[in-house]
Scaffold this motif. Structure first.
Motif, PDB file in Angstrom:
ATOM      1  N   LYS A   1       0.869  -1.178   0.000  1.00  0.00           N
ATOM      2  CA  LYS A   1       0.000   0.000   0.000  1.00  0.00           C
ATOM      3  C   LYS A   1       0.906   1.228   0.000  1.00  0.00           C
ATOM      4  CE  LYS A   1      -3.641   0.519   2.772  1.00  0.00           C
ATOM      5  NZ  LYS A   1      -4.435   0.753   4.016  1.00  0.00           N
ATOM      6  N   ILE A   2       0.672   2.122  -0.950  1.00  0.00           N
ATOM      7  CA  ILE A   2       1.529   3.303  -1.097  1.00  0.00           C
ATOM      8  C   ILE A   2       0.717   4.547  -0.760  1.00  0.00           C
ATOM      9  CG2 ILE A   2       3.010   4.613  -2.651  1.00  0.00           C
ATOM     10  CD1 ILE A   2       3.341   2.067  -4.323  1.00  0.00           C
ATOM     11  N   LEU A   3       1.163   5.258   0.268  1.00  0.00           N
ATOM     12  CA  LEU A   3       0.532   6.505   0.682  1.00  0.00           C
ATOM     13  C   LEU A   3       1.451   7.674   0.318  1.00  0.00           C
ATOM     14  CD1 LEU A   3      -0.647   5.371   4.257  1.00  0.00           C
ATOM     15  CD2 LEU A   3      -2.004   5.390   2.151  1.00  0.00           C
ATOM     16  N   PHE A   4       0.882   8.865   0.248  1.00  0.00           N
ATOM     17  CA  PHE A   4       1.683  10.043  -0.069  1.00  0.00           C
ATOM     18  C   PHE A   4       2.474  10.502   1.150  1.00  0.00           C
ATOM     19  CE2 PHE A   4      -1.851  10.424  -3.129  1.00  0.00           C
ATOM     20  CZ  PHE A   4      -1.138  10.588  -4.306  1.00  0.00           C
ATOM     21  N   ILE A   5       3.732  10.833   0.945  1.00  0.00           N
ATOM     22  CA  ILE A   5       4.524  11.406   2.032  1.00  0.00           C
ATOM     23  C   ILE A   5       3.925  12.726   2.492  1.00  0.00           C
ATOM     24  CG2 ILE A   5       6.731  12.575   2.526  1.00  0.00           C
ATOM     25  CD1 ILE A   5       8.156  10.379   1.043  1.00  0.00           C
ATOM     26  N   ASP A   6       3.524  13.551   1.549  1.00  0.00           N
ATOM     27  CA  ASP A   6       3.020  14.883   1.881  1.00  0.00           C
ATOM     28  C   ASP A   6       1.574  14.873   2.365  1.00  0.00           C
ATOM     29  OD1 ASP A   6       5.466  15.942   1.082  1.00  0.00           O
ATOM     30  OD2 ASP A   6       4.818  16.141  -0.994  1.00  0.00           O
ATOM     31  N   MET A   7       0.859  13.775   2.086  1.00  0.00           N
ATOM     32  CA  MET A   7      -0.531  13.616   2.530  1.00  0.00           C
ATOM     33  C   MET A   7      -0.696  12.185   3.036  1.00  0.00           C
ATOM     34  SD  MET A   7      -2.550  15.570  -0.594  1.00  0.00           S
ATOM     35  CE  MET A   7      -1.608  14.671  -1.859  1.00  0.00           C
ATOM     36  N   PRO A   8      -0.171  11.887   4.211  1.00  0.00           N
ATOM     37  CA  PRO A   8      -0.077  10.498   4.665  1.00  0.00           C
ATOM     38  C   PRO A   8      -1.407   9.783   4.888  1.00  0.00           C
ATOM     39  CG  PRO A   8       0.558  12.035   6.411  1.00  0.00           C
ATOM     40  CD  PRO A   8       0.446  12.833   5.165  1.00  0.00           C
ATOM     41  N   GLY A   9      -2.500  10.513   4.880  1.00  0.00           N
ATOM     42  CA  GLY A   9      -3.799   9.873   5.024  1.00  0.00           C
ATOM     43  C   GLY A   9      -4.456   9.553   3.700  1.00  0.00           C
ATOM     44  N   LYS A  10      -3.756   9.814   2.595  1.00  0.00           N
ATOM     45  CA  LYS A  10      -4.343   9.595   1.270  1.00  0.00           C
ATOM     46  C   LYS A  10      -3.573   8.548   0.474  1.00  0.00           C
ATOM     47  CE  LYS A  10      -6.770  13.983   0.626  1.00  0.00           C
ATOM     48  NZ  LYS A  10      -8.097  13.327   0.559  1.00  0.00           N
ATOM     49  N   ILE A  11      -4.324   7.849  -0.366  1.00  0.00           N
ATOM     50  CA  ILE A  11      -3.776   6.749  -1.161  1.00  0.00           C
ATOM     51  C   ILE A  11      -3.047   7.277  -2.391  1.00  0.00           C
ATOM     52  CG2 ILE A  11      -4.404   4.776  -2.615  1.00  0.00           C
ATOM     53  CD1 ILE A  11      -4.796   4.064   0.229  1.00  0.00           C
ATOM     54  N   ASN A  12      -1.828   6.804  -2.592  1.00  0.00           N
ATOM     55  CA  ASN A  12      -1.137   6.969  -3.864  1.00  0.00           C
ATOM     56  C   ASN A  12      -1.465   5.763  -4.757  1.00  0.00           C
ATOM     57  OD1 ASN A  12       2.369   7.616  -4.809  1.00  0.00           O
ATOM     58  ND2 ASN A  12       0.617   7.103  -6.054  1.00  0.00           N
ATOM     59  N   ALA A  13      -1.356   4.563  -4.186  1.00  0.00           N
ATOM     60  CA  ALA A  13      -1.706   3.356  -4.942  1.00  0.00           C
ATOM     61  C   ALA A  13      -2.073   2.228  -3.992  1.00  0.00           C
ATOM     62  CB  ALA A  13      -0.554   2.933  -5.846  1.00  0.00           C
ATOM     63  N   ALA A  14      -3.254   1.662  -4.218  1.00  0.00           N
ATOM     64  CA  ALA A  14      -3.669   0.447  -3.514  1.00  0.00           C
ATOM     65  C   ALA A  14      -3.710  -0.671  -4.552  1.00  0.00           C
ATOM     66  CB  ALA A  14      -5.029   0.640  -2.857  1.00  0.00           C
ATOM     67  N   GLY A  15      -2.558  -0.923  -5.134  1.00  0.00           N
ATOM     68  CA  GLY A  15      -2.508  -1.784  -6.300  1.00  0.00           C
ATOM     69  C   GLY A  15      -2.961  -1.012  -7.521  1.00  0.00           C
ATOM     70  N   GLY A  16      -3.109  -1.720  -8.643  1.00  0.00           N
ATOM     71  CA  GLY A  16      -3.499  -1.042  -9.869  1.00  0.00           C
ATOM     72  C   GLY A  16      -4.337  -1.923 -10.766  1.00  0.00           C
ATOM     73  N   ASN A  17      -4.929  -1.303 -11.778  1.00  0.00           N
ATOM     74  CA  ASN A  17      -5.672  -2.008 -12.815  1.00  0.00           C
ATOM     75  C   ASN A  17      -4.952  -1.858 -14.147  1.00  0.00           C
ATOM     76  OD1 ASN A  17      -7.915  -3.112 -11.450  1.00  0.00           O
ATOM     77  ND2 ASN A  17      -8.976  -1.141 -11.471  1.00  0.00           N
ATOM     78  N   ILE A  18      -5.032  -2.890 -14.968  1.00  0.00           N
ATOM     79  CA  ILE A  18      -4.579  -2.812 -16.353  1.00  0.00           C
ATOM     80  C   ILE A  18      -5.755  -2.309 -17.183  1.00  0.00           C
ATOM     81  CG2 ILE A  18      -3.648  -4.084 -18.319  1.00  0.00           C
ATOM     82  CD1 ILE A  18      -2.672  -6.217 -16.302  1.00  0.00           C
ATOM     83  N   THR A  19      -5.538  -1.272 -17.974  1.00  0.00           N
ATOM     84  CA  THR A  19      -6.600  -0.780 -18.844  1.00  0.00           C
ATOM     85  C   THR A  19      -6.619  -1.595 -20.137  1.00  0.00           C
ATOM     86  OG1 THR A  19      -5.189   0.856 -19.933  1.00  0.00           O
ATOM     87  CG2 THR A  19      -6.356   1.545 -17.928  1.00  0.00           C
ATOM     88  N   PHE A  20      -7.775  -1.650 -20.786  1.00  0.00           N
ATOM     89  CA  PHE A  20      -7.917  -2.513 -21.958  1.00  0.00           C
ATOM     90  C   PHE A  20      -7.026  -2.057 -23.114  1.00  0.00           C
ATOM     91  CE2 PHE A  20     -10.222   0.617 -24.155  1.00  0.00           C
ATOM     92  CZ  PHE A  20     -10.416   0.184 -25.457  1.00  0.00           C
ATOM     93  N   PHE A  21      -6.565  -0.775 -23.094  1.00  0.00           N
ATOM     94  CA  PHE A  21      -5.719  -0.291 -24.184  1.00  0.00           C
ATOM     95  C   PHE A  21      -4.238  -0.306 -23.811  1.00  0.00           C
ATOM     96  CE2 PHE A  21      -7.733   3.236 -21.934  1.00  0.00           C
ATOM     97  CZ  PHE A  21      -6.657   3.969 -21.479  1.00  0.00           C
ATOM     98  N   GLY A  22      -3.875  -1.108 -22.802  1.00  0.00           N
ATOM     99  CA  GLY A  22      -2.465  -1.368 -22.536  1.00  0.00           C
ATOM    100  C   GLY A  22      -1.822  -0.516 -21.468  1.00  0.00           C
ATOM    101  N   GLY A  23      -2.566   0.411 -20.906  1.00  0.00           N
ATOM    102  CA  GLY A  23      -2.032   1.247 -19.844  1.00  0.00           C
ATOM    103  C   GLY A  23      -2.343   0.684 -18.475  1.00  0.00           C
ATOM    104  N   GLY A  24      -2.258   1.541 -17.477  1.00  0.00           N
ATOM    105  CA  GLY A  24      -2.583   1.132 -16.127  1.00  0.00           C
ATOM    106  C   GLY A  24      -2.852   2.346 -15.273  1.00  0.00           C
ATOM    107  N   TYR A  25      -3.575   2.154 -14.169  1.00  0.00           N
ATOM    108  CA  TYR A  25      -3.782   3.264 -13.241  1.00  0.00           C
ATOM    109  C   TYR A  25      -3.789   2.746 -11.810  1.00  0.00           C
ATOM    110  CZ  TYR A  25      -8.792   1.934 -13.136  1.00  0.00           C
ATOM    111  OH  TYR A  25      -9.979   1.257 -13.000  1.00  0.00           O
TER     112      TYR A  25
END
Length: 343
Positions: A123-147
């Motif tokens: 689980k990746i949280l922001f250093i500058d905003m430690p109560g907010k999510i940077n990444a809780a894992g990710g999804n692969i988008t159907f066009f080859g990207g990810g978020y």
């Protein structure tokens, strides 16, 4: 897990002129609850000229330094690090990350308890905003990207569940060293961006699971080593090109045309948008990304043959389990992010 059973772990930290982040990163590693004698830390330096190597040599003698002659990019530098690592497990860790005491133990526990898990991500949280999510894992988008799942959301119970993910961020990602090498590692042709999406996608195709581990928490300086801006030049170039590489390499043949057609249509619109906004340099970079993609095409086809020959999971499984998300879901997330990130 008994101390005598703790496996050896190699941490691979790629650095390129990241001197200002190294103290916080290395100091946090020393506070890990995992036995320090079981942690090998390797800094792969991509030809930095900011004094990073001298600083680490003087202050962190326990860090092994691999000094490269130039910037090989994130993907290839990590591959070089793994080839020089001794650990049974390898963790890819960004230099602009601060880890929490139990982050490593909790990754190891998941991997040790389930041999089907090939990749585990924190689980990746922001250093500058430690109560907010940077990444809780990710999804692969159907066009080859990810978020990144949960980007800019408040950390909450829904992000505290051990879960399968399409991908996880390589800012804090664990693999088995031998398996990673057997599967071809990161694709060095990517240089940077979406190499972690490609790797996770291949792990799924080869029958391994990618797991999000919420009890492994790290804090990340978002955009610290690259840029937080979506339309930073290198992000535009590599994001465009590498999403196309992902489509060609990893889909079953009958699933390639639609995402490829959509990508072309979307990229044409984006080029026109940049031109209307008088951002001709970005429009040119997208055109150059297609040129680079075409130059790499013969190599991509060769890689595709190997991937498809080894695949055990079909695309339908990935779609049905939301490991690759639909066009609608991808677009909905795109709209949500507009309010959070400089687009």
């Amino acid at each position: 897990m008994q101390v005598s059973l703790y496996p050896m772990i190699s941490l691979i930290i790629v650095n390129y002129n990241g001197l200002k982040y190294l103290k916080n990163c290395f100091d946090s590693i020393t506070k890990s609850s995992y036995p320090l004698e079981k942690i090998e830390t390797i800094m792969v330096d991509n030809g930095s000229n900011d004094g990073s190597i001298g600083y680490v040599e003087s202050n962190y003698q326990w860090v092994k330094i691999l000094s490269l002659d130039k910037n090989y990019g994130f993907a290839e530098a990590n591959d070089i690090g793994v080839k020089n690592a001794k650990g049974e497990y390898v963790v890819f860790l960004n230099n602009d990350v601060i880890v929490t005491p139990d982050w490593l133990s909790n990754l190891v526990e998941v991997m040790e308890n389930d041999a089907e898990v090939g990749i585990a991500g924190s689980k990746i949280l922001f250093i500058d905003m430690p109560g907010k999510i940077n990444a809780a894992g990710g999804n692969i988008t159907f066009f080859g990207g990810g978020y990144d799942i949960g980007f800019m959301d408040d950390d909450s119970e829904k992000y505290s569940v051990l879960s399968n993910r399409g991908c996880v961020c390589a800012a804090a990602m664990m693999v088995r060293r031998g398996e990673f090498l057997d599967f071809g590692g990161f694709d060095g042709d990517y240089f940077m961006y979406l190499e972690d999406v490609d790797l996770c996608w291949r792990y799924w195709l080869y029958g391994k699971k990618v797991m999000y581990v919420p009890t492994s928490v790290v804090y990340h300086k978002f955009g610290g080593t690259t840029s937080k801006f979506r339309h930073a030049p290198f992000r535009v170039f590599y994001g465009t090109r590498n999403s196309l590489l992902n489509v060609i390499k990893n889909y079953e043949t009958h699933n390639i045309p639609f995402p490829l057609f959509f990508s072309l249509f979307y990229h044409i619109l984006k080029i026109l948008y940049f031109m209307v906004r008088l951002k001709f340099n970005l429009a040119l970079l997208m055109i150059k990304a297609y040129g680079s993609f075409l130059r790499l095409f013969p190599k991509v086809i060769a890689k595709r043959r190997e991937i498809q020959k080894l695949r055990k999971i079909n695309d339908r499984y990935l779609f049905n389990n939301s490991l690759i998300v639909s066009l609608f879901s991808s677009f909905r997330e795109f709209l949500r992010l507009i309010s959070h990130v400089n687009m």
